[in-house]
Design a protein around this motif. Sequence first.
Motif, PDB file in Angstrom:
ATOM      1  N   MET A 150      -2.223   1.750   5.685  1.00 22.34           N
ATOM      2  CA  MET A 150      -3.350   1.164   4.977  1.00 22.34           C
ATOM      3  C   MET A 150      -4.637   1.403   5.758  1.00 22.34           C
ATOM      4  O   MET A 150      -5.708   1.593   5.193  1.00 22.34           O
ATOM      5  CB  MET A 150      -3.131  -0.339   4.789  1.00 22.34           C
ATOM      6  CG  MET A 150      -4.271  -1.052   4.057  1.00 22.34           C
ATOM      7  SD  MET A 150      -4.112  -2.842   4.091  1.00 22.34           S
ATOM      8  CE  MET A 150      -4.547  -3.172   5.808  1.00 22.34           C
TER       9      MET A 150
ATOM     10  N   HIS B 186       0.844  -1.195   0.000  1.00 27.10           N
ATOM     11  CA  HIS B 186       0.000   0.000   0.000  1.00 27.10           C
ATOM     12  C   HIS B 186       0.879   1.245   0.000  1.00 27.10           C
ATOM     13  O   HIS B 186       1.519   1.575   0.996  1.00 27.10           O
ATOM     14  CB  HIS B 186      -0.913  -0.001   1.232  1.00 27.10           C
ATOM     15  CG  HIS B 186      -1.798   1.208   1.335  1.00 27.10           C
ATOM     16  ND1 HIS B 186      -2.887   1.404   0.521  1.00 27.10           N
ATOM     17  CD2 HIS B 186      -1.730   2.300   2.146  1.00 27.10           C
ATOM     18  CE1 HIS B 186      -3.467   2.545   0.835  1.00 27.10           C
ATOM     19  NE2 HIS B 186      -2.778   3.105   1.813  1.00 27.10           N
TER      20      HIS B 186
ATOM     21  N   HIS C 209      -7.762  -4.395  -0.147  1.00 24.17           N
ATOM     22  CA  HIS C 209      -6.359  -4.654  -0.453  1.00 24.17           C
ATOM     23  C   HIS C 209      -6.217  -5.278  -1.841  1.00 24.17           C
ATOM     24  O   HIS C 209      -5.355  -4.890  -2.637  1.00 24.17           O
ATOM     25  CB  HIS C 209      -5.779  -5.584   0.609  1.00 24.17           C
ATOM     26  CG  HIS C 209      -4.306  -5.799   0.485  1.00 24.17           C
ATOM     27  ND1 HIS C 209      -3.650  -6.845   1.089  1.00 24.17           N
ATOM     28  CD2 HIS C 209      -3.363  -5.120  -0.201  1.00 24.17           C
ATOM     29  CE1 HIS C 209      -2.375  -6.791   0.797  1.00 24.17           C
ATOM     30  NE2 HIS C 209      -2.170  -5.757   0.015  1.00 24.17           N
TER      31      HIS C 209
ATOM     32  N   GLN D 188      -9.550  -7.296   3.136  1.00 22.53           N
ATOM     33  CA  GLN D 188      -8.948  -8.107   2.080  1.00 22.53           C
ATOM     34  C   GLN D 188      -9.420  -7.668   0.701  1.00 22.53           C
ATOM     35  O   GLN D 188      -8.633  -7.605  -0.248  1.00 22.53           O
ATOM     36  CB  GLN D 188      -9.270  -9.582   2.312  1.00 22.53           C
ATOM     37  CG  GLN D 188      -8.572 -10.190   3.516  1.00 22.53           C
ATOM     38  CD  GLN D 188      -8.955 -11.642   3.738  1.00 22.53           C
ATOM     39  OE1 GLN D 188      -9.799 -12.192   3.034  1.00 22.53           O
ATOM     40  NE2 GLN D 188      -8.336 -12.272   4.726  1.00 22.53           N
TER      41      GLN D 188
ATOM     42  N   GLU E 239      -6.747  -2.696  -4.581  1.00 19.60           N
ATOM     43  CA  GLU E 239      -5.593  -1.810  -4.733  1.00 19.60           C
ATOM     44  C   GLU E 239      -4.443  -2.527  -5.430  1.00 19.60           C
ATOM     45  O   GLU E 239      -3.756  -1.954  -6.279  1.00 19.60           O
ATOM     46  CB  GLU E 239      -5.148  -1.301  -3.361  1.00 19.60           C
ATOM     47  CG  GLU E 239      -6.140  -0.348  -2.717  1.00 19.60           C
ATOM     48  CD  GLU E 239      -5.747   0.021  -1.299  1.00 19.60           C
ATOM     49  OE1 GLU E 239      -4.855  -0.657  -0.741  1.00 19.60           O
ATOM     50  OE2 GLU E 239      -6.328   0.974  -0.748  1.00 19.60           O
ATOM     51  N   GLN E 240      -4.253  -3.800  -5.062  1.00 19.84           N
ATOM     52  CA  GLN E 240      -3.200  -4.578  -5.706  1.00 19.84           C
ATOM     53  C   GLN E 240      -3.494  -4.766  -7.189  1.00 19.84           C
ATOM     54  O   GLN E 240      -2.610  -4.630  -8.038  1.00 19.84           O
ATOM     55  CB  GLN E 240      -3.073  -5.945  -5.032  1.00 19.84           C
ATOM     56  CG  GLN E 240      -2.419  -5.904  -3.674  1.00 19.84           C
ATOM     57  CD  GLN E 240      -2.288  -7.292  -3.086  1.00 19.84           C
ATOM     58  OE1 GLN E 240      -3.140  -8.148  -3.302  1.00 19.84           O
ATOM     59  NE2 GLN E 240      -1.234  -7.524  -2.349  1.00 19.84           N
TER      60      GLN E 240
END
Length: 269
Positions: free
Chosen positions: A31, A24, A111, A108, A114-115
Amino acid sequence: MRASLRNYDGVWYPESVALFIREHKAGREPMETIRIHYALFNQPDQPTRLTPKDIGIEAGANVHFWDENHKPIEMMTWDGEKPVPVEEFERRLSAGEVRIGPGLLRIQAKHAAEQAAAYARQAQTALQQAESAEAGADASVTRDSFSKAPPDRIDSLFEQYTRWFMARYRLDDEQTQKAWVICRESEARARGLVARHRREIVELDTRLKEASSSRAGDADETRARLNARRAELLEPIVRLFEQEFKPRLERLLTRAQRERARTSSSPAP
């Protein structure tokens, strides 16, 4: 993680906790930040001992245990009532006996999104690498790779293989995003498994180094015994890699991609 403390009723307790991860914003910004606005301690109606459940920790969260010298002893997973071994929680999760808490699922999902956005930008680079006949040729990841990797680098083997996989099969943008999500999820699980035995693995590596420079008559036998124990500790990670991680990546492929790779000259790990 970074925390600031505040004195509540004579007890020092976090007022805010900032969580950082390298994926992040390169770890420069938190984060997530948890803020505690009010807290009561030592009240007559409070339990004498707090558990993760009392502070809102959800099932699926990792629970770390430390010794009196603040060194990690082991890591377990909170099942909603008690800490259990990571492998047990994974098994019960697969069997539908436990569920990850909604808050953790939201984290999750955030995340992963964003990934996916970040990794999509890497897709073009991966496709360009695939044009080279040697793309990923040196990225071989085998069972032996895990036995030789230091504890802090074991999880990176998943990324190494993922990059080779994307280059070899020339994944499109959507496939690339999914491949990175699979990679990061598997890396996280691998780190959890390593954490449970980190102390012993480090000790084994130290003894292996000593045995390698030893001229004692039983040095070869000692190395074989130490290597066997190290392989035993890492076997759950090898199974994760071979039986879950790689098959999940394979399911992303189209028939055309499989055929094109089969007739290419790039060797497989």
